[in-house]
Write a protein that holds these residues in place. Sequence first.
Motif, mmCIF file in Angstrom:
data_model
loop_
_atom_site.group_PDB
_atom_site.id
_atom_site.type_symbol
_atom_site.label_atom_id
_atom_site.label_comp_id
_atom_site.label_asym_id
_atom_site.label_seq_id
_atom_site.Cartn_x
_atom_site.Cartn_y
_atom_site.Cartn_z
ATOM 1 N N LYS A 172 -6.177 2.603 1.707
ATOM 2 C CA LYS A 172 -4.863 2.613 2.108
ATOM 3 C C LYS A 172 -4.701 2.997 3.652
ATOM 4 O O LYS A 172 -3.847 2.066 4.363
ATOM 5 C CB LYS A 172 -3.824 3.386 1.335
ATOM 6 N N ALA A 173 -5.133 4.116 4.197
ATOM 7 C CA ALA A 173 -5.174 4.308 5.455
ATOM 8 C C ALA A 173 -5.682 3.426 6.292
ATOM 9 O O ALA A 173 -5.238 3.240 7.377
ATOM 10 C CB ALA A 173 -5.706 5.918 5.448
ATOM 11 N N ASN A 174 -6.815 2.925 5.937
ATOM 12 C CA ASN A 174 -7.481 2.013 6.833
ATOM 13 C C ASN A 174 -6.580 0.595 6.782
ATOM 14 O O ASN A 174 -6.379 0.099 7.867
ATOM 15 C CB ASN A 174 -9.001 1.601 6.281
ATOM 16 N N PRO B 48 -7.590 3.702 -3.427
ATOM 17 C CA PRO B 48 -7.952 5.098 -2.975
ATOM 18 C C PRO B 48 -7.155 5.231 -1.494
ATOM 19 O O PRO B 48 -7.101 4.374 -0.899
ATOM 20 C CB PRO B 48 -9.415 5.106 -2.689
ATOM 21 N N ASN B 49 -6.655 6.565 -1.348
ATOM 22 C CA ASN B 49 -6.060 6.801 0.038
ATOM 23 C C ASN B 49 -6.849 6.535 1.189
ATOM 24 O O ASN B 49 -6.146 5.938 2.354
ATOM 25 C CB ASN B 49 -5.675 8.402 0.084
ATOM 26 N N PRO B 50 -8.139 6.803 1.407
ATOM 27 C CA PRO B 50 -8.936 6.132 2.595
ATOM 28 C C PRO B 50 -8.646 4.799 2.767
ATOM 29 O O PRO B 50 -8.502 4.303 3.975
ATOM 30 C CB PRO B 50 -10.435 6.541 2.216
ATOM 31 N N ASN C 164 0.479 1.517 -6.353
ATOM 32 C CA ASN C 164 -0.856 0.924 -5.731
ATOM 33 C C ASN C 164 -1.766 1.947 -6.063
ATOM 34 O O ASN C 164 -1.793 3.216 -5.891
ATOM 35 C CB ASN C 164 -0.449 0.764 -4.124
ATOM 36 N N LYS C 165 -2.913 1.394 -6.828
ATOM 37 C CA LYS C 165 -4.024 2.464 -6.955
ATOM 38 C C LYS C 165 -5.203 2.371 -6.327
ATOM 39 O O LYS C 165 -6.093 2.834 -6.537
ATOM 40 C CB LYS C 165 -4.642 2.024 -8.604
ATOM 41 N N ALA D 66 4.225 3.341 -4.892
ATOM 42 C CA ALA D 66 3.679 4.429 -5.648
ATOM 43 C C ALA D 66 2.946 4.009 -6.732
ATOM 44 O O ALA D 66 1.818 4.415 -7.171
ATOM 45 C CB ALA D 66 4.873 5.308 -6.255
ATOM 46 N N ILE E 51 0.720 -1.027 0.046
ATOM 47 C CA ILE E 51 0.030 0.014 -0.003
ATOM 48 C C ILE E 51 0.928 1.188 0.048
ATOM 49 O O ILE E 51 0.358 2.379 -0.285
ATOM 50 C CB ILE E 51 -0.895 -0.059 1.349
ATOM 51 N N THR E 52 2.092 1.151 0.538
ATOM 52 C CA THR E 52 3.001 2.322 0.393
ATOM 53 C C THR E 52 3.843 2.418 -1.005
ATOM 54 O O THR E 52 4.574 3.503 -1.463
ATOM 55 C CB THR E 52 4.124 2.389 1.332
#
Length: 124
Positions: free
Chosen positions: A53-55, A49-51, A46-47, A44, A41-42
């Motif tokens: 990835k954050a979860n 969505p940021n939310p 990886n497509k 570049a 997930i870190t």
Amino acid sequence: MAFTKAAVMMEDAKKSPEDKTSFEQALRFNHLFWTILQADITDANNKLPNPIKANIMSLSIFVDKQTSKALRSGDPADLDIMISINRNLALGLRQTPDSATDSATDSGPEVAPAPQRTSGETFV
């Protein structure tokens, strides 16, 4: 499948708490898998969505801390929350969008409660 494999390994380790090798191997496999998720997930490329990835990152940080706690304590009960997380994620990933909608109206499997926060931890 990796979520399920890790959950099964930890469940098996709980059945034989005197087998410290099995306990440690299950935790190390689970930790390795979550470390791979963190790396993915870190990346570049990886497509996701940021939310999302954050979860995933929040869950992986929780799993890291829980793994350390379980390795220190050797208490099989410390595996329960990680087993639950892995099982629930595996279940969610197996569902297609149509079956996810259908299962929302069914009584379906019971979802485990969210991990409990301890001081200093945040979940997104």
